[in-house]
Design an enzyme around this catalytic site. Sequence first.
Site, short mmCIF file in Angstrom:
data_model
loop_
_atom_site.label_atom_id
_atom_site.label_comp_id
_atom_site.label_asym_id
_atom_site.label_seq_id
_atom_site.Cartn_x
_atom_site.Cartn_y
_atom_site.Cartn_z
N ALA A 1 0.95 -1.07 0.13
CA ALA A 1 -0.06 -0.08 -0.13
C ALA A 1 0.85 1.45 0.03
O ALA A 1 0.34 2.55 0.16
CB ALA A 1 -0.96 0.06 1.25
N ARG A 2 2.19 0.91 -0.24
CA ARG A 2 3.19 2.24 -0.33
C ARG A 2 3.48 2.86 0.98
O ARG A 2 4.08 3.97 0.94
CB ARG A 2 2.72 3.21 -1.31
CG ARG A 2 2.66 2.64 -2.70
CD ARG A 2 3.22 3.28 -4.04
NE ARG A 2 3.46 2.45 -4.97
CZ ARG A 2 4.78 2.21 -5.35
NH1 ARG A 2 5.61 2.82 -4.83
NH2 ARG A 2 4.86 1.46 -6.49
N LEU A 3 2.96 2.19 2.11
CA LEU A 3 3.37 2.89 3.26
C LEU A 3 4.57 2.18 4.00
O LEU A 3 4.52 1.23 4.77
CB LEU A 3 2.26 2.87 4.19
CG LEU A 3 2.37 3.62 5.55
CD1 LEU A 3 2.51 5.09 5.39
CD2 LEU A 3 0.87 3.38 6.54
#
Length: 199
Positions: free
Chosen positions: A177-179
Site C-alpha cells: 500500500a506504499r506505506l
Amino acid sequence: MNPQDLLDQDPLKTFESWFKEAEASGKLREPRAMALATLSPDGRPHNRIVLFKDLSDEGVTFYTNYDSQKGKDLSANPFCEVVFYWDPLGKQVRISGSVQKTSRETSEAYWATRPRESQLSQHVSRQSTPVESREQMIEAVEKARRDFANKEIPLPENWGGYLLIPSHVELWIADPARLHDRFVFSKFKDGWTSARLHP
Ligand SMILES: Cc1cc2nc3c(=O)[nH]c(=O)nc-3n(C[C@H](O)[C@H](O)[C@H](O)COP(=O)(O)O)c2cc1C
C-alpha cells in the site's frame, strides 16, 4: 511497532539475513551488486556498482583498483555509502561509514581465489583511464598471459580491498500500500540506536 520489536538490534545481522534471502531467491543475477557513492576531492558525487565481497565483525568489504576514480575519491574523502536494492524481496539497505584499505594479506588471500582470467585482466587494467581500443586491451591480456605462463600471477600493487566500517545503516521494506517501513540505525560505542522514519 518499533524497529527494536521487528528487527535485530544489530542492523548488520538483518542485512546478512536479507542478503542470504536475496541469494536464495534465485531471482537475482547479481545479489552482491551494490551502488557505491563516493565524493571527489572537489566535492562532486560519483556512483557506480561494485560487488559486495563479505561482511565481518569489522564491516563490509569490496575489491577494486586503488588508482581508479573511486580509489582517488576514497583517498581524499575516506567515507562512502553503499546501497543494495533487491527488487524480488522489496528490500533496500543503505550502509555508510568510513573506509580503509584491507591489509595486503587479506587482499592476497582473496586474489588467490580469483579465476586466472580475472587476474590477467586486472593485471593489465588501468581502471578509469582511457584506452584506445578493445583490441589494445586484448593484446595486453595476451601479452600478460605469455609473460605469466606457468607462473603465479601476483597481486598488483594497486589492487585490493576496502573495508567500510559502518556508522549508519538504513533498512527499508516495501509495503504493497506504499506505506513503506524505514528504519535508521546509528552506531554508538558497542551498540546501535534506532528510529523509524517516514518513508
Ligand atoms: C554488476 C557489476 C559489478 C561490478 N563490480 C565491480 C567491482 O567489484 N569492483 C570494481 O572495481 N568495479 C566493478 N564494476 C565496475 C564499476 O561499476 C565501475 O565501472 C568501475 O569500478 C570504475 O569506476 P570508477 O571509475 O568510478 O572508479 C562492476 C560493474 C557492474 C555493473
